[in-house]
Design an enzyme around this catalytic site. Structure first.
Site, PDB file in Angstrom:
ATOM      1  N   HIS A  19      26.627 116.717  39.702  1.00 42.30           N
ATOM      2  CA  HIS A  19      25.158 116.848  39.643  1.00 42.30           C
ATOM      3  C   HIS A  19      24.658 117.140  38.231  1.00 42.30           C
ATOM      4  CE1 HIS A  19      25.202 117.716  44.238  1.00 42.30           C
ATOM      5  NE2 HIS A  19      25.179 116.427  43.961  1.00 42.30           N
ATOM      6  N   HIS A  42      25.874 106.759  49.175  1.00 35.49           N
ATOM      7  CA  HIS A  42      26.246 107.794  50.140  1.00 35.49           C
ATOM      8  C   HIS A  42      25.439 109.040  49.789  1.00 35.49           C
ATOM      9  CE1 HIS A  42      29.652 105.029  50.115  1.00 35.49           C
ATOM     10  NE2 HIS A  42      30.037 105.519  51.284  1.00 35.49           N
ATOM     11  N   ASP A 137      25.432 101.223  56.131  1.00 36.20           N
ATOM     12  CA  ASP A 137      26.637 101.368  55.320  1.00 36.20           C
ATOM     13  C   ASP A 137      26.257 101.214  53.846  1.00 36.20           C
ATOM     14  OD1 ASP A 137      29.688 101.263  54.954  1.00 36.20           O
ATOM     15  OD2 ASP A 137      28.963  99.493  53.888  1.00 36.20           O
ATOM     16  N   ASP A 158      29.173 107.756  45.781  1.00 37.61           N
ATOM     17  CA  ASP A 158      29.758 109.066  46.101  1.00 37.61           C
ATOM     18  C   ASP A 158      30.299 109.089  47.535  1.00 37.61           C
ATOM     19  OD1 ASP A 158      30.409 111.748  45.907  1.00 37.61           O
ATOM     20  OD2 ASP A 158      28.359 112.460  46.242  1.00 37.61           O
TER      21      ASP A 158
HETATM   22  C1  LIG Z   1      30.149 113.155  49.500  1.00 36.41           C
HETATM   23  S1  LIG Z   1      28.880 113.031  50.682  1.00 36.41           S
HETATM   24  C2  LIG Z   1      27.466 112.656  49.712  1.00 36.41           C
HETATM   25  C3  LIG Z   1      26.959 113.778  48.861  1.00 36.41           C
HETATM   26  C4  LIG Z   1      25.731 113.473  48.047  1.00 36.41           C
HETATM   27  N1  LIG Z   1      25.860 112.233  47.282  1.00 36.41           N
HETATM   28  C5  LIG Z   1      25.426 114.598  47.085  1.00 36.41           C
HETATM   29  O1  LIG Z   1      25.955 114.600  45.966  1.00 36.41           O
HETATM   30  O2  LIG Z   1      24.651 115.479  47.465  1.00 36.41           O
HETATM   31  C6  LIG Z   1      29.202 111.505  51.462  1.00 36.41           C
HETATM   32  C7  LIG Z   1      28.163 111.112  52.500  1.00 36.41           C
HETATM   33  O3  LIG Z   1      28.438 109.760  52.902  1.00 36.41           O
HETATM   34  C8  LIG Z   1      28.086 109.631  54.278  1.00 36.41           C
HETATM   35  N2  LIG Z   1      28.770 108.406  54.732  1.00 36.41           N
HETATM   36  C9  LIG Z   1      30.013 108.268  55.257  1.00 36.41           C
HETATM   37  N3  LIG Z   1      30.316 106.963  55.443  1.00 36.41           N
HETATM   38  C10 LIG Z   1      29.244 106.259  54.988  1.00 36.41           C
HETATM   39  C11 LIG Z   1      28.963 104.877  54.852  1.00 36.41           C
HETATM   40  N4  LIG Z   1      29.858 103.945  55.226  1.00 36.41           N
HETATM   41  N5  LIG Z   1      27.796 104.517  54.307  1.00 36.41           N
HETATM   42  C12 LIG Z   1      26.867 105.433  53.901  1.00 36.41           C
HETATM   43  N6  LIG Z   1      27.072 106.772  54.016  1.00 36.41           N
HETATM   44  C13 LIG Z   1      28.247 107.175  54.546  1.00 36.41           C
HETATM   45  C14 LIG Z   1      28.523 110.920  54.887  1.00 36.41           C
HETATM   46  O4  LIG Z   1      27.827 111.160  56.098  1.00 36.41           O
HETATM   47  C15 LIG Z   1      28.158 111.929  53.775  1.00 36.41           C
HETATM   48  O5  LIG Z   1      26.878 112.459  54.002  1.00 36.41           O
END
Ligand SMILES: C[S@@+](CC[C@H](N)C(=O)[O-])C[C@H]1O[C@@H](n2cnc3c(N)ncnc32)[C@H](O)[C@@H]1O
Length: 261
Positions: A19, A42, A137, A158
């Site tokens: 961040h 993500h 996705d 991420d």
């Molecule tokens: C590491 S976290 C993200 C943290 C965020 N970027 C942050 O820094 O605050 C990963 C996220 O990806 C989501 N996720 C998992 N598979 C996914 C997919 N195929 N596409 C989009 N989101 C997904 C999860 O639910 C989770 O909330």
């Protein structure tokens, strides 16, 4: 797979690393008047509580943001202050909220989050003009919509790296994205684990001449992740010092500089 929940890791050493670099990049990109596209594959839920049971269970926030007193004049300090204003003293901003604190009316934000509950929470926290939030996705959705307008832009990648093949898949996604949107700057986060799975990601990004920063945690847990990695592809003008800025600001959370630059 959707078993990963970021609430357990919010405000931990890896989040702080990611961040601060994100905030420093956005501060540089928004120094020019021209608008930009900010995109996340993500996104998570956007706002977290470091006093909640999830944070208490892992102790990651205690080893991360709780050890820091960010300067409110820094880009990350501004984002943290905005999160406190929205959610109280124990609130911690996810990446979408870091971006929201730094983007301007001429900028556009597009966020992908697949988990239904995380997506619903994100939509509640981030609703507003200039922001598109998709329950989709992340790789498929961003590739379908790229290139974004304005063409000047930053993409945060991420994923939760729940399966081994995610490392190679992430590198393949970045290569395909840049084939469609060559102007985009791309910031990829990845975990450093004893198994060394991130080598596949690094190798896959090799042809793109990424800059890497790999930070060991000052106080790593007995098992699991030992550090946090970031790869920056198409680094924007003036961003050569963003990794050094993060190491300075996260002193005591991240070990002294030792990563690939
Ligand atoms: C590491 S976290 C993200 C943290 C965020 N970027 C942050 O820094 O605050 C990963 C996220 O990806 C989501 N996720 C998992 N598979 C996914 C997919 N195929 N596409 C989009 N989101 C997904 C999860 O639910 C989770 O909330």
């Amino acid at each position: 797979m959707l078993s990963y929940q970021h609430a357990y890791h919010a405000g931990g050493p890896a989040d702080v690393h990611k961040h601060i670099v994100l905030a420093e990049l956005l501060a540089r990109l928004t120094a020019k008047a021209r608008g930009l596209s900010y995109v996340e594959t993500h996104a998570g839920r956007g706002l977290y509580d470091t006093a909640g049971p999830e944070a208490a269970k892992t102790g990651e926030a205690a080893a991360g943001i709780a050890r820091m007193t960010p300067d409110p004049a820094t880009p990350f300090g501004r984002a943290l202050a905005a999160a406190h204003a929205a959610g109280g003293a124990s609130a911690y901003p996810g990446s979408p909220l870091v971006a929201r604190a730094l983007l301007r009316p001429q900028d556009r934000m597009t966020l992908m989050e697949l988990h239904p509950a995380e997506h619903a929470a994100l939509a509640r926290t981030l609703r507003g003009e200039g922001t598109a939030i998709h329950r989709r996705d992340g790789f498929e959705g961003v590739l379908a919509l790229a290139p974004f307008q304005p063409r000047r832009g930053l993409v945060l990648v991420d994923p939760s790296y729940e399966v081994k093949s995610d490392y190679e898949a992430t590198a393949a996604f970045v290569r395909r994205l840049l084939a469609r949107w060559p102007e985009a700057a791309v910031l990829v986060w990845y975990p450093l684990l004893p198994a060394g799975r991130h080598h596949a990601l690094r190798d896959g990004l090799g042809p793109l001449r990424a800059a890497f920063d790999e930070a060991a945690f000052a106080d790593p847990p007995a098992r699991g992740m030992t550090g946090s990695g970031l790869a920056l592809v198409n680094a924007p003008w003036g961003s050569a010092d963003v990794f050094a800025a993060a190491r300075r600001q996260a002193k005591g959370v991240l070990a002294a500089r030792d990563g690939r630059g």
